[in-house]
Design a protein around this motif. Structure first.
Motif, PDB file in Angstrom:
ATOM      1  N   VAL A 117       0.860  -1.184   0.000  1.00 14.87           N
ATOM      2  CA  VAL A 117       0.000   0.000   0.000  1.00 14.87           C
ATOM      3  C   VAL A 117       0.895   1.231   0.000  1.00 14.87           C
ATOM      4  O   VAL A 117       1.631   1.467   0.967  1.00 14.87           O
ATOM      5  N   ASN A 118       0.847   1.991  -1.078  1.00 16.41           N
ATOM      6  CA  ASN A 118       1.624   3.226  -1.168  1.00 16.41           C
ATOM      7  C   ASN A 118       0.756   4.412  -0.757  1.00 16.41           C
ATOM      8  O   ASN A 118      -0.431   4.452  -1.075  1.00 16.41           O
ATOM      9  N   VAL A 119       1.354   5.355  -0.069  1.00 18.00           N
ATOM     10  CA  VAL A 119       0.642   6.568   0.319  1.00 18.00           C
ATOM     11  C   VAL A 119       1.072   7.675  -0.640  1.00 18.00           C
ATOM     12  O   VAL A 119       2.205   8.154  -0.582  1.00 18.00           O
ATOM     13  N   SER A 120       0.171   8.062  -1.523  1.00 19.65           N
ATOM     14  CA  SER A 120       0.432   9.095  -2.512  1.00 19.65           C
ATOM     15  C   SER A 120      -0.141  10.418  -2.009  1.00 19.65           C
ATOM     16  O   SER A 120      -0.016  10.749  -0.833  1.00 19.65           O
ATOM     17  N   SER A 121      -0.807  11.170  -2.865  1.00 17.82           N
ATOM     18  CA  SER A 121      -1.392  12.449  -2.457  1.00 17.82           C
ATOM     19  C   SER A 121      -2.292  12.975  -3.560  1.00 17.82           C
ATOM     20  O   SER A 121      -2.018  12.745  -4.752  1.00 17.82           O
TER      21      SER A 121
ATOM     22  N   LEU B 230       4.070   4.236 -10.365  1.00 13.48           N
ATOM     23  CA  LEU B 230       4.679   3.037  -9.798  1.00 13.48           C
ATOM     24  C   LEU B 230       3.611   2.052  -9.336  1.00 13.48           C
ATOM     25  O   LEU B 230       3.691   0.847  -9.606  1.00 13.48           O
ATOM     26  N   THR B 231       2.615   2.555  -8.641  1.00 10.13           N
ATOM     27  CA  THR B 231       1.546   1.697  -8.117  1.00 10.13           C
ATOM     28  C   THR B 231       0.853   0.937  -9.240  1.00 10.13           C
ATOM     29  O   THR B 231       0.679  -0.283  -9.170  1.00 10.13           O
TER      30      THR B 231
ATOM     31  N   VAL C 127      -1.540  -1.257  -4.278  1.00  9.53           N
ATOM     32  CA  VAL C 127      -2.607  -0.245  -4.260  1.00  9.53           C
ATOM     33  C   VAL C 127      -2.069   1.020  -3.592  1.00  9.53           C
ATOM     34  O   VAL C 127      -0.956   1.038  -3.071  1.00  9.53           O
ATOM     35  N   ALA C 128      -2.878   2.078  -3.602  1.00 12.34           N
ATOM     36  CA  ALA C 128      -2.446   3.325  -2.966  1.00 12.34           C
ATOM     37  C   ALA C 128      -3.639   4.113  -2.469  1.00 12.34           C
ATOM     38  O   ALA C 128      -4.752   3.987  -2.996  1.00 12.34           O
ATOM     39  N   THR C 129      -3.406   4.917  -1.456  1.00 16.98           N
ATOM     40  CA  THR C 129      -4.345   5.982  -1.112  1.00 16.98           C
ATOM     41  C   THR C 129      -3.708   7.306  -1.504  1.00 16.98           C
ATOM     42  O   THR C 129      -2.485   7.426  -1.594  1.00 16.98           O
TER      43      THR C 129
ATOM     44  N   SER D 212      -5.266   0.192  -7.879  1.00 17.35           N
ATOM     45  CA  SER D 212      -6.208   1.285  -7.587  1.00 17.35           C
ATOM     46  C   SER D 212      -5.524   2.365  -6.738  1.00 17.35           C
ATOM     47  O   SER D 212      -4.700   2.062  -5.872  1.00 17.35           O
ATOM     48  N   ILE D 213      -5.922   3.620  -6.989  1.00 22.56           N
ATOM     49  CA  ILE D 213      -5.453   4.743  -6.184  1.00 22.56           C
ATOM     50  C   ILE D 213      -6.696   5.421  -5.618  1.00 22.56           C
ATOM     51  O   ILE D 213      -7.483   5.997  -6.365  1.00 22.56           O
ATOM     52  N   LEU D 214      -6.878   5.330  -4.320  1.00 24.75           N
ATOM     53  CA  LEU D 214      -8.100   5.806  -3.665  1.00 24.75           C
ATOM     54  C   LEU D 214      -7.893   7.203  -3.100  1.00 24.75           C
ATOM     55  O   LEU D 214      -7.122   7.385  -2.159  1.00 24.75           O
TER      56      LEU D 214
END
Length: 275
Positions: A155-159, A180-181, A196-198, A265-267
């Protein structure tokens, strides 16, 4: 010492038998994620370059023992802006537990706030190194173990600040995290690995114990930072910042087996702002 996770939506046992590495875990969102996974029965390895991460780990361990959650916590100090640091952290987790089921890449954050023409070369490079390279390096470091075991979740933390004012280098770094995700998710799905990422929006948090960069000093610098705050609130449908618990909850969900059909997915977690 860290207080135990106080959220009302803890799911007992959800991470029972799981080993989770959480980076940037000495404070903020990373600390909340580590506390939540520990409260839900996971063995958490907290990684940060600040020594106070050891205090946070002790607090999580004490809370787990007191509650009987089955969780545990250990800490590793490492500089994840280097591949050597990322490799060290993953090797420590594998040495302690023999596997890594979950990796939460939380390291990153805006260092300076200013129009792009006001960034010099050094500041641009430092922003990219802070908010992109730790995720690149740690993903690479953990993949051999996850591929060998035939399972894992990253789980990646994006923005949502990939579209935002006065932080173009940070936006570029988080755009890299998004790419990348999605690219890595496609590449490793056949190995049983989800990626995945948020994408958090503005988040209320206590004053940082270890600051990312210097405080704004001049009136102009303070105005540049205020532009970020104003734009963040205005972009949110809910017209407010989120809480640390509101950011930790979706990260923990995506890390859990409940999200088993989600990858690539990027949430956005930003009160309606899609970035």
């Amino acid at each position: 010492m860290a207080a135990p996770y106080a959220g009302q939506y803890v799911t007992p046992g959800r991470f029972g038998g799981k080993v989770a590495v959480v980076t940037g875990a000495a404070q903020g969102i990373g600390q909340k994620v580590a506390e939540r996974i520990g409260a839900e029965g996971g063995a958490v390895v907290l990684v940060d370059r600040a020594d106070l991460v050891h205090d946070v780990a002790r607090g999580i361990g004490e809370a787990a023992r007191a509650s009987g959650s089955g969780g545990s916590a250990t800490a590793v100090t490492a500089d994840l802006e280097t591949f050597a640091g990322a490799t060290q952290a993953i090797k420590a987790a594998l040495a302690a537990h023999g596997r890594v089921d979950v990796l939460v890449n939380n390291v990153g954050g805006t260092i300076w706030a200013r129009p792009y023409e006001e960034y010099d070369e050094d500041k641009i490079e430092k922003e990219i190194r802070r908010s992109l390279f730790p995720t690149l390096w740690t993903c690479r470091a953990v993949l051999p173990a996850m591929i060998e075991q035939g399972s894992g979740t990253i789980v990646n933390v994006s923005s949502v600040a990939t579209r935002g004012m006065h932080r173009v280098p940070y936006a570029a770094a988080k755009g890299g995290v998004n790419a990348l995700t999605q690219s890595l998710a496609m590449e490793v799905a056949g190995h049983g690995i989800r990626v995945v990422a948020t994408a958090p929006g503005g988040t209320e948090a206590p004053p940082r114990k270890v600051k990312r960069g210097p405080d704004a000093e001049s009136a102009t610098e303070k105005d540049w930072y205020q532009t970020i705050v104003d734009q963040t609130v205005e972009s949110s449908f809910m017209k407010r910042y989120g809480t640390l618990d509101e950011q930790a909850a979706p990260i923990v969900f995506l890390a859990s087996d409940e999200a088993s059909y989600l990858t690539g997915s990027i949430l956005p977690v930003a009160g309606g702002d899609l970035g």
